[in-house]
Design an enzyme around this catalytic site. Sequence first.
Site, PDB file in Angstrom:
ATOM      1  N   ARG A  58      92.285  31.043 -59.747  1.00 28.68           N
ATOM      2  CA  ARG A  58      93.434  31.612 -60.437  1.00 28.68           C
ATOM      3  C   ARG A  58      94.397  32.263 -59.454  1.00 28.68           C
ATOM      4  NH1 ARG A  58      93.183  35.455 -65.571  1.00 28.68           N
ATOM      5  NH2 ARG A  58      92.281  36.842 -64.039  1.00 28.68           N
ATOM      6  N   ASP A  66      76.390  31.232 -61.573  1.00 26.80           N
ATOM      7  CA  ASP A  66      75.424  32.247 -61.126  1.00 26.80           C
ATOM      8  C   ASP A  66      74.016  31.884 -61.575  1.00 26.80           C
ATOM      9  OD1 ASP A  66      77.278  33.790 -59.840  1.00 26.80           O
ATOM     10  OD2 ASP A  66      77.501  35.244 -61.467  1.00 26.80           O
TER      11      ASP A  66
END
Length: 210
Positions: free
Chosen positions: A105, A204
């Site tokens: 982003r 993760d």
Amino acid sequence: MPDHLTIVDHPLVQHKLTVMREVATPTATFRQLLREISQLLAFEVTRDLDLTTRQIETPLCEMQAPTLAGRDPALISILRAGNGFLDGMLDLIPFARVGFVGLQRDEETLEPMQYYFKVPDRLDERAVIVVDPMLATGHSSAAAIDLLKQNGAKNIRLMCLVAAPEGVAHMHEKHPDVPLVIAALDDHLNEKGYIVPGLGDAGDRMFGTK
Ligand code: URA
């Protein structure tokens, strides 16, 4: 349900996904299940690949036998969680070409910006299967598909594990031509952009980072 959306409600997919959602599921189990589920979803996402025939010889006779038509398909992983789908998909489609799209982003515009883009040639002549386990806002998948279309891809489909309604709506608005195959459509996105109930951060959980 939009007609470009397929939810794979096969019992094995749903069972494996439930184990993946559990917070206590260890990294190695999560990764293994992601690999297994990717193959079951791949079965659905490749259902409409074009077939042709070729002449072969069985031990008994000659026959015209079905075979995939055209150039080998392209699998495009959206980094990094998309990589969790790749091993299982390549077990099933070992002749596929593989590409990677990395997006992050932009802190000023908040738009997804590309930091990595490496894809197979002749995308216009391949079935292109984009893999991204978590379809949250849908912005990065839609941006990745924009880039693939700019590079010629026409026959594109997106395979995800869990989607939020917001992501499905965004994809449908930006790319109504792209069929979407998912294992589950969850309830909503929370204020941090996580899918609820979801499974947490897929990257993760598969790589053991935090
Ligand atoms: N990406 C993830 O890995 N998990 C979510 O819930 C949303 C985006």
